[in-house]
Design an enzyme around this catalytic site. Structure first.
Site, short mmCIF file in Angstrom:
data_model
loop_
_atom_site.label_atom_id
_atom_site.label_comp_id
_atom_site.label_asym_id
_atom_site.label_seq_id
_atom_site.Cartn_x
_atom_site.Cartn_y
_atom_site.Cartn_z
CD GLU A 66 -2.80 -1.03 2.66
OE1 GLU A 66 -3.91 -1.50 2.55
OE2 GLU A 66 -1.92 -0.79 3.80
CG ASP B 113 -12.34 -6.22 -1.44
OD1 ASP B 113 -13.54 -6.50 -0.53
OD2 ASP B 113 -11.36 -5.72 -0.60
#
Length: 234
Positions: free
Chosen positions: A13, A200
């Protein structure tokens, strides 16, 4: 000049942000000899920046996701690095029913827990610990992004009990750190901005774990771009 701490869970990330700030990943410092968290320090746009990443679990050799590492990182940011503005940046699941899209970045106006169910008088609100973050709308406007509610728990999947609480709070996003960080910064009254990029669709047709890895790079790159834009506007 502000002391800004960016709290992140995973190396992947943080990678786009480190690249944009021209920080070598090998330049990480340990925050404590006994803890896995690492920090990158730099100056950018007249601010002192500390990027704290949860690091690797020494027992299981995976990234330290979840609320416990996030709490340690946040306390360290405040006490050791004198942070007066905290950004929790990371990825999250999103709910299609509320308009979430893969790779889209959001700010967070409300944080709440969905897995701290304590059915004892006086403890129910403590368990959910809903917090409002008034600065979210201001920065959403500056960054031209949307804002929403995020629900936090320590599991990637979603039990029926979790789903009921998430739905009752009309959450747009679901993650594993935000509400825990909000609890810490609430104790110290430090302004905190949550910036989350969707990997997601929780209520979609594909398994969460498959979508997460398929979209992690895209979501992290979009997150890195908005982080730089954000720091320049603080």
């Amino acid at each position: 000049m502000k002391n800004i701490a960016v709290i992140m869970a995973m190396d992947s990330e943080a990678k786009p942000l480190l690249e944009k700030l021209k920080i070598n990943p090998d330049q990480a410092e340990k925050i404590d000899d006994h803890l896995p968290m690492k920090v990158y320090k730099t100056q950018y746009h007249q601010h002192n920046i500390s990027i704290i990443i949860s690091g690797e679990c020494k027992r299981n050799k995976v990234q330290n996701v979840g609320t416990a590492p996030a709490v340690i990182s946040t306390i360290t940011a405040i006490k050791d690095f004198n942070a007066d503005f905290i950004i929790n940046a990371g990825t999250a699941g999103g709910f299609k029913k509320r308009g979430a899209d893969i790779g889209k970045v959001y700010t967070v106006e409300t944080t709440v827990f969905h897995d701290r169910r304590i059915p004892i008088p006086g403890y129910q609100d403590y368990g959910t610990y809903k917090s409002q973050h008034d600065i979210a709308k201001k920065f959403a406007t500056l960054l031209d992004i949307e804002t929403g509610i995020i629900s936090t728990g320590d599991s990637l999947d979603m039990s029926p009990e979790d789903e009921k609480l998430i739905e009752s709070n009309l959450a747009l996003l679901k993650d594993m750190e935000a509400a825990a960080i909000a609890w810490v910064t609430d104790q110290y009254s430090i302004p905190t901005l949550f910036l989350k990029s969707v990997t997601d669709i929780v209520d979609g047709e594909h398994p969460t774990e498959e979508e997460f890895f398929a979209n992690l790079k895209l979501a992290s790159e979009n997150l890195g771009e908005k982080l730089i834009e954000l720091i320049e506007k603080i």
